[in-house]
Design a protein around this motif. Structure first.
Motif, PDB file in Angstrom:
ATOM      1  N   GLY A 104       7.479  40.496   2.392  1.00 50.59           N
ATOM      2  CA  GLY A 104       7.621  39.043   2.394  1.00 50.59           C
ATOM      3  C   GLY A 104       7.962  38.438   3.739  1.00 50.59           C
ATOM      4  N   LEU A 105       8.829  39.103   4.498  1.00 49.42           N
ATOM      5  CA  LEU A 105       9.169  38.567   5.816  1.00 49.42           C
ATOM      6  C   LEU A 105       7.981  38.678   6.768  1.00 49.42           C
ATOM      7  CD1 LEU A 105      12.849  39.779   6.228  1.00 49.42           C
ATOM      8  CD2 LEU A 105      12.029  37.463   5.851  1.00 49.42           C
ATOM      9  N   THR A 106       7.169  39.713   6.608  1.00 49.87           N
ATOM     10  CA  THR A 106       5.946  39.826   7.413  1.00 49.87           C
ATOM     11  C   THR A 106       5.009  38.664   7.100  1.00 49.87           C
ATOM     12  OG1 THR A 106       6.152  42.234   7.418  1.00 49.87           O
ATOM     13  CG2 THR A 106       4.006  41.325   8.006  1.00 49.87           C
ATOM     14  N   MET A 107       4.918  38.308   5.810  1.00 50.30           N
ATOM     15  CA  MET A 107       4.091  37.169   5.409  1.00 50.30           C
ATOM     16  C   MET A 107       4.586  35.892   6.076  1.00 50.30           C
ATOM     17  SD  MET A 107       3.969  34.239   3.216  1.00 50.30           S
ATOM     18  CE  MET A 107       5.469  34.492   2.311  1.00 50.30           C
ATOM     19  N   ALA A 108       5.893  35.699   6.108  1.00 48.22           N
ATOM     20  CA  ALA A 108       6.462  34.502   6.742  1.00 48.22           C
ATOM     21  C   ALA A 108       6.159  34.494   8.238  1.00 48.22           C
ATOM     22  CB  ALA A 108       7.968  34.442   6.499  1.00 48.22           C
ATOM     23  N   GLU A 109       6.353  35.635   8.885  1.00 47.63           N
ATOM     24  CA  GLU A 109       6.080  35.721  10.326  1.00 47.63           C
ATOM     25  C   GLU A 109       4.606  35.447  10.631  1.00 47.63           C
ATOM     26  OE1 GLU A 109       9.599  39.021  11.141  1.00 47.63           O
ATOM     27  OE2 GLU A 109       7.560  39.698  10.732  1.00 47.63           O
ATOM     28  N   LYS A 110       3.713  36.021   9.835  1.00 46.26           N
ATOM     29  CA  LYS A 110       2.279  35.823  10.051  1.00 46.26           C
ATOM     30  C   LYS A 110       1.866  34.378   9.772  1.00 46.26           C
ATOM     31  CE  LYS A 110       0.551  40.493   9.389  1.00 46.26           C
ATOM     32  NZ  LYS A 110      -0.224  40.630  10.603  1.00 46.26           N
ATOM     33  N   MET A 147       0.837  -1.172   0.000  1.00 41.45           N
ATOM     34  CA  MET A 147       0.000   0.000   0.000  1.00 41.45           C
ATOM     35  C   MET A 147       0.887   1.242   0.000  1.00 41.45           C
ATOM     36  SD  MET A 147      -3.061   0.807   2.610  1.00 41.45           S
ATOM     37  CE  MET A 147      -3.280   2.444   3.185  1.00 41.45           C
ATOM     38  N   THR A 148       0.567   2.199  -0.844  1.00 40.28           N
ATOM     39  CA  THR A 148       1.339   3.430  -0.943  1.00 40.28           C
ATOM     40  C   THR A 148       0.576   4.568  -0.293  1.00 40.28           C
ATOM     41  OG1 THR A 148       2.249   2.680  -3.039  1.00 40.28           O
ATOM     42  CG2 THR A 148       2.451   5.018  -2.552  1.00 40.28           C
ATOM     43  N   GLN A 149       1.263   5.334   0.520  1.00 40.41           N
ATOM     44  CA  GLN A 149       0.638   6.479   1.167  1.00 40.41           C
ATOM     45  C   GLN A 149       1.164   7.751   0.506  1.00 40.41           C
ATOM     46  OE1 GLN A 149       1.403   6.799   5.344  1.00 40.41           O
ATOM     47  NE2 GLN A 149       0.025   8.519   5.615  1.00 40.41           N
ATOM     48  N   GLU A 150       0.255   8.620   0.103  1.00 45.46           N
ATOM     49  CA  GLU A 150       0.645   9.876  -0.530  1.00 45.46           C
ATOM     50  C   GLU A 150       0.945  10.903   0.549  1.00 45.46           C
ATOM     51  OE1 GLU A 150      -1.418  13.257  -3.276  1.00 45.46           O
ATOM     52  OE2 GLU A 150      -1.856  11.171  -3.736  1.00 45.46           O
ATOM     53  N   VAL A 151       2.057  11.607   0.393  1.00 50.33           N
ATOM     54  CA  VAL A 151       2.449  12.651   1.335  1.00 50.33           C
ATOM     55  C   VAL A 151       2.363  13.981   0.608  1.00 50.33           C
ATOM     56  CG1 VAL A 151       4.309  13.570   2.753  1.00 50.33           C
ATOM     57  CG2 VAL A 151       3.989  11.094   2.566  1.00 50.33           C
ATOM     58  N   THR A 152       1.659  14.930   1.198  1.00 47.71           N
ATOM     59  CA  THR A 152       1.532  16.246   0.609  1.00 47.71           C
ATOM     60  C   THR A 152       2.349  17.223   1.420  1.00 47.71           C
ATOM     61  OG1 THR A 152      -0.703  15.764  -0.127  1.00 47.71           O
ATOM     62  CG2 THR A 152      -0.078  18.070  -0.029  1.00 47.71           C
ATOM     63  N   GLN A 153       3.203  17.966   0.734  1.00 43.68           N
ATOM     64  CA  GLN A 153       3.990  19.000   1.384  1.00 43.68           C
ATOM     65  C   GLN A 153       3.604  20.337   0.777  1.00 43.68           C
ATOM     66  OE1 GLN A 153       8.164  18.228   1.062  1.00 43.68           O
ATOM     67  NE2 GLN A 153       8.088  16.546   2.500  1.00 43.68           N
ATOM     68  N   HIS A 154       3.664  21.375   1.584  1.00 47.07           N
ATOM     69  CA  HIS A 154       3.368  22.712   1.119  1.00 47.07           C
ATOM     70  C   HIS A 154       4.638  23.546   1.193  1.00 47.07           C
ATOM     71  CE1 HIS A 154      -0.949  22.018   1.077  1.00 47.07           C
ATOM     72  NE2 HIS A 154      -0.748  21.326   2.202  1.00 47.07           N
ATOM     73  N   MET A 155       4.819  24.377   0.180  1.00 45.64           N
ATOM     74  CA  MET A 155       5.971  25.262   0.155  1.00 45.64           C
ATOM     75  C   MET A 155       5.516  26.595  -0.397  1.00 45.64           C
ATOM     76  SD  MET A 155       9.596  24.918  -1.823  1.00 45.64           S
ATOM     77  CE  MET A 155       8.889  25.208  -3.416  1.00 45.64           C
ATOM     78  N   TYR A 156       5.952  27.679   0.237  1.00 46.44           N
ATOM     79  CA  TYR A 156       5.677  29.016  -0.258  1.00 46.44           C
ATOM     80  C   TYR A 156       6.963  29.610  -0.774  1.00 46.44           C
ATOM     81  CZ  TYR A 156       1.404  28.639   2.478  1.00 46.44           C
ATOM     82  OH  TYR A 156       0.211  28.224   2.997  1.00 46.44           O
ATOM     83  N   HIS A 157       6.835  30.313  -1.866  1.00 44.21           N
ATOM     84  CA  HIS A 157       7.963  31.024  -2.452  1.00 44.21           C
ATOM     85  C   HIS A 157       7.555  32.479  -2.470  1.00 44.21           C
ATOM     86  CE1 HIS A 157       9.314  32.996  -6.182  1.00 44.21           C
ATOM     87  NE2 HIS A 157      10.480  32.526  -5.820  1.00 44.21           N
ATOM     88  N   SER A 158       8.370  33.364  -1.910  1.00 43.76           N
ATOM     89  CA  SER A 158       8.016  34.770  -1.869  1.00 43.76           C
ATOM     90  C   SER A 158       9.257  35.621  -1.975  1.00 43.76           C
ATOM     91  CB  SER A 158       7.302  35.088  -0.543  1.00 43.76           C
ATOM     92  OG  SER A 158       7.028  36.472  -0.473  1.00 43.76           O
ATOM     93  N   GLY A 159       9.083  36.793  -2.546  1.00 42.65           N
ATOM     94  CA  GLY A 159      10.127  37.806  -2.507  1.00 42.65           C
ATOM     95  C   GLY A 159       9.995  38.551  -1.197  1.00 42.65           C
ATOM     96  N   THR A 160      10.985  39.368  -0.868  1.00 41.57           N
ATOM     97  CA  THR A 160      10.895  40.119   0.382  1.00 41.57           C
ATOM     98  C   THR A 160       9.991  41.328   0.251  1.00 41.57           C
ATOM     99  OG1 THR A 160      12.903  41.333  -0.162  1.00 41.57           O
ATOM    100  CG2 THR A 160      13.130  39.406   1.282  1.00 41.57           C
ATOM    101  N   GLN A 161       9.624  41.714  -0.984  1.00 35.96           N
ATOM    102  CA  GLN A 161       8.760  42.878  -1.163  1.00 35.96           C
ATOM    103  C   GLN A 161       7.648  42.627  -2.184  1.00 35.96           C
ATOM    104  OE1 GLN A 161      11.219  46.283  -2.024  1.00 35.96           O
ATOM    105  NE2 GLN A 161      12.355  46.063  -0.146  1.00 35.96           N
ATOM    106  N   PRO A 162       6.797  41.619  -1.965  1.00 38.63           N
ATOM    107  CA  PRO A 162       5.688  41.401  -2.886  1.00 38.63           C
ATOM    108  C   PRO A 162       4.642  42.502  -2.708  1.00 38.63           C
ATOM    109  CG  PRO A 162       5.469  39.957  -1.024  1.00 38.63           C
ATOM    110  CD  PRO A 162       6.800  40.673  -0.868  1.00 38.63           C
ATOM    111  N   LEU A 163       3.745  42.625  -3.663  1.00 37.08           N
ATOM    112  CA  LEU A 163       2.697  43.636  -3.568  1.00 37.08           C
ATOM    113  C   LEU A 163       1.788  43.366  -2.373  1.00 37.08           C
ATOM    114  CD1 LEU A 163       1.690  43.935  -7.322  1.00 37.08           C
ATOM    115  CD2 LEU A 163       3.146  45.463  -6.004  1.00 37.08           C
ATOM    116  N   GLY A 164       1.518  44.387  -1.604  1.00 33.44           N
ATOM    117  CA  GLY A 164       0.556  44.268  -0.516  1.00 33.44           C
ATOM    118  C   GLY A 164       1.123  43.882   0.839  1.00 33.44           C
ATOM    119  N   MET A 165       2.232  43.152   0.876  1.00 32.11           N
ATOM    120  CA  MET A 165       2.787  42.747   2.159  1.00 32.11           C
ATOM    121  C   MET A 165       4.270  42.458   2.013  1.00 32.11           C
ATOM    122  SD  MET A 165       1.807  39.572   4.725  1.00 32.11           S
ATOM    123  CE  MET A 165       0.122  40.070   4.947  1.00 32.11           C
TER     124      MET A 165
END
Length: 81
Positions: free
Chosen positions: A21-27, A1-19
């Motif tokens: 990037g480091l604030t986004m990471a902290e939040k 039996m195979t179990q699927e593993v889902t991982q999440h990753m965010y990619h961001s610049g330090t100055q994206p529009l609206g927020m």
């Protein structure tokens, strides 16, 4: 039996529009309780910024301009861990 593993990753610049990037990471860590991998793609190479990123849970810091193979290598290293 195979179990699927889902991982999440965010990619961001330090100055994206609206927020900042480091604030986004902290939040994402404090408010969302996210355990997703976060990689910053930025022109910032300042040690103070990298230290803030590390404290916010940023797992990778890629300074532009960057090349494809090293970027893919960093992403592969994170999702394989």
């Amino acid at each position: 039996m195979t179990q699927e593993v889902t991982q999440h990753m965010y990619h961001s610049g330090t100055q994206p529009l609206g927020m900042f990037g480091l604030t986004m990471a902290e939040k994402s860590r404090s408010e969302l309780r996210s355990s997703a991998q976060i990689i910053m793609l930025t022109t910032e190479s300042c040690p103070k910024m990298k230290k803030r990123g590390k404290a916010a849970g940023v797992k990778g810091w890629i300074v532009k301009p960057c090349n494809g193979p090293s970027t893919i290598g960093a992403i592969h290293k994170l999702v394989s861990a």
